[in-house]
Enzyme design. Structure first.
Site, short mmCIF file in Angstrom:
data_model
loop_
_atom_site.label_atom_id
_atom_site.label_comp_id
_atom_site.label_asym_id
_atom_site.label_seq_id
_atom_site.Cartn_x
_atom_site.Cartn_y
_atom_site.Cartn_z
N TYR A 1 -33.07 145.79 -30.67
CA TYR A 1 -34.30 145.57 -31.46
C TYR A 1 -35.50 145.45 -30.53
CZ TYR A 1 -37.44 143.13 -34.74
OH TYR A 1 -38.51 142.76 -35.53
N ASP B 1 -42.53 147.27 -40.27
CA ASP B 1 -43.31 146.02 -40.41
C ASP B 1 -44.04 145.67 -39.12
OD1 ASP B 1 -40.87 145.44 -39.20
OD2 ASP B 1 -40.56 143.54 -40.26
N SER C 1 -31.52 134.25 -45.72
CA SER C 1 -32.33 133.20 -45.06
C SER C 1 -33.69 133.04 -45.75
CB SER C 1 -32.51 133.51 -43.57
OG SER C 1 -33.13 134.76 -43.37
N ASP D 1 -39.42 139.73 -45.88
CA ASP D 1 -38.35 139.09 -46.64
C ASP D 1 -38.88 137.94 -47.49
OD1 ASP D 1 -36.96 140.85 -45.11
OD2 ASP D 1 -35.99 139.34 -43.85
N GLY E 1 -28.07 141.58 -44.30
CA GLY E 1 -29.33 142.30 -44.36
C GLY E 1 -30.00 142.22 -45.72
P1 ADP Z 1 -29.61 137.28 -43.58
O1 ADP Z 1 -29.68 138.71 -43.19
O2 ADP Z 1 -28.62 137.07 -44.69
O3 ADP Z 1 -30.94 136.68 -43.86
P2 ADP Z 1 -29.71 135.46 -41.35
O4 ADP Z 1 -28.88 135.37 -40.13
O5 ADP Z 1 -31.16 135.73 -41.21
O6 ADP Z 1 -29.00 136.53 -42.30
O7 ADP Z 1 -29.60 134.10 -42.16
C1 ADP Z 1 -28.33 133.57 -42.49
C2 ADP Z 1 -28.34 132.05 -42.35
O8 ADP Z 1 -29.11 131.44 -43.40
C3 ADP Z 1 -26.94 131.46 -42.49
O9 ADP Z 1 -26.25 131.45 -41.27
C4 ADP Z 1 -27.26 130.04 -42.96
O10 ADP Z 1 -27.63 129.21 -41.89
C5 ADP Z 1 -28.47 130.25 -43.84
N1 ADP Z 1 -28.06 130.47 -45.25
C6 ADP Z 1 -28.36 131.51 -46.03
N2 ADP Z 1 -27.81 131.39 -47.26
C7 ADP Z 1 -27.15 130.22 -47.27
C8 ADP Z 1 -26.36 129.52 -48.23
N3 ADP Z 1 -26.13 130.01 -49.46
N4 ADP Z 1 -25.85 128.34 -47.87
C9 ADP Z 1 -26.05 127.83 -46.65
N5 ADP Z 1 -26.77 128.44 -45.70
C10 ADP Z 1 -27.31 129.62 -45.99
MG MG Z 2 -32.56 136.64 -42.46
#
Ligand code: ADP
Ligand code: MG
Length: 395
Positions: free
Chosen positions: A231, A47, A138, A182, A134
């Site tokens: 990264y 990307d 988010s 994403d 992953g």
């Molecule tokens: P990912 O790879 O899953 O995107 P990130 O670190 O980018 O991991 O994002 C994860 C963050 O997004 C969590 O720590 C939280 O703050 C938020 N989040 C994602 N899903 C939820 C959920 N179902 N409820 C509350 N917060 C969430």
């Molecule tokens: Mg994320």
């Protein structure tokens, strides 16, 4: 609402979110926005090199039960964190924070920053995308928020600008320097299809996932944080190669613009490690296009070979795999129903993905999981994924 009939979302999850809403925020019933997580089938670390990616939305999603408020307050409750907090919408400013409510508030902030209408909301945040694995929990949360906000303000839903707003929220409000894939996958994907995305032009094309093929996500259970430094190192290596190549060919703006022959010719001028990194990126930039052709033609053997090639390249040249990812993909490849397997996402832990014969997928999941568990004591999980639709409001 008859929760049992909604495709791509677990009925238990919908029930849990709406029941929690009724309990915490009594009053008129909420509306519900849903946005999926995603798995990237191929095109890793491409990307930020202006290359291609091929993500697919999965049947794990963020769910937002919401109701507009007239007073400009954002009041949120998270089921996962069992916490309720509130913020004044017109006082939001970036950078905000990186807790769960910041992903919601960040989207409100991004809307307001571009003059789009915003309003106060009561929201219950829930989901079944594993956090930090992953699969982009988010972006799912951001896109569910954007979908809810458009519905609450009676604004039209246009997925591409919404994906960009979600990325802006994550980059500027939350402070995470993510690419566009994403949010794009979570907003734009169509049922039954993966999405071939050109990260330079943002042109996207749905690619059918052929009948007879099943996509299996293999969560290693390993949650090593992508060392920000690793990264950044990879990105810096790519930039150094581009700078060197641009001396001879000023048209080169990214590794996207470099062919394999040009990279080979430049080898004596490059640091050996930088050359190795670029030797992953240059072919990987094209693999999503080749995989899209293979899927379109129903050539699952070729699609699987491309996935294997991608994994070996990430392991040996880009060096972002880890023992658990190598093991689970190797176990997958040894199973007769597997066409190919690779790590997915940034690396160093999280998930891998396999392409598997659909009629044998249950046996594949059992066999690979038990062989993995015999060697690794981590909360691993394997689950087949259908290609689901992007963010939507459940009516
Ligand atoms: P990912 O790879 O899953 O995107 P990130 O670190 O980018 O991991 O994002 C994860 C963050 O997004 C969590 O720590 C939280 O703050 C938020 N989040 C994602 N899903 C939820 C959920 N179902 N409820 C509350 N917060 C969430
Ligand atoms: Mg994320």
């Amino acid at each position: 609402m008859t929760h049992a009939s909604v495709p791509g979302v677990s009925p238990e999850l919908l029930h849990r979110a709406t029941a929690r809403f009724a309990e915490r925020f009594p009053g008129p019933a909420p509306r519900v926005a849903v946005a999926p997580g995603r798995v990237n089938l191929i095109g890793e670390h491409t990307d930020y090199n202006d290359g291609f990616v091929l993500p697919m939305a999965i049947g794990r999603a963020a769910v937002l039960a919401f109701r507009a408020r007239p007073d400009g307050v954002l009041r949120g409750h998270s089921v996962a964190f069992d916490e309720t907090r509130e913020l004044a919408v017109d006082a939001l400013s970036a950078p905000g924070g990186n807790d769960w409510l910041s992903y919601v508030a960040g989207v409100l902030w991004a809307f307001a920053s571009e003059g789009r209408p915003v309003c106060g909301l009561d929201v219950v945040v829930d989901g079944d995308v594993p956090i930090g694995a992953g699969l982009s929990s988010s972006a799912a949360l951001e896109m569910a928020t954007a979908r809810a906000l458009c519905a609450a303000t009676a604004a039209p839903w246009d997925p591409v600008p919404m994906a960009k707003l979600g990325q802006k929220a994550e980059n500027r409000y939350v402070g995470m320097n993510c690419g566009i894939m994403d949010q794009f996958a979570s907003a734009v994907c169509r049922e039954g299809h993966a999405l071939l995305l050109d990260c330079r032009s943002l042109e996207a094309r749905p690619v059918p996932v052929p009948a007879g093929a099943s996509v299996v996500v293999m969560d290693t259970g390993a949650r090593r944080k992508l060392a920000g430094s690793a990264y950044n190192d990879r990105r810096a290596a790519c930039e150094r190669v581009v700078a060197e190549m641009a001396k001879a060919s000023p048209g080169v703006r990214a590794l996207r613009d470099v062919t394999g022959e040009e990279l080979e010719a430049a080898k004596p001028r490059l640091h050996p490690t930088d050359w190795r990194r670029a030797s992953h990126v240059v072919p990987e930039n094209r693999r999503p296009v080749e995989m899209a052709e293979a899927l379109q033609a129903g050539d699952l053997a070729r699609a699987g070979r491309l996935m294997n090639d991608s994994h070996f390249s990430l392991r040996d040249l880009y060096e972002v795999s880890c023992g658990e990812l190598d093991l689970v993909t190797e176990l997958a490849r040894r199973h007769p129903a597997c066409f190919g397997a690779r790590m997915t996402g940034a690396g160093f832990g999280g998930c891998a993905v396999a392409l598997v014969r659909e009629d044998a997928v249950a046996g594949f999941c059992d066999a690979v999981l038990s062989a993995y568990r015999a060697k690794v004591d981590l909360p691993a999980a394997l689950f087949p994924c259908r290609p689901e639709a992007g963010a939507r409001i459940l009516e």
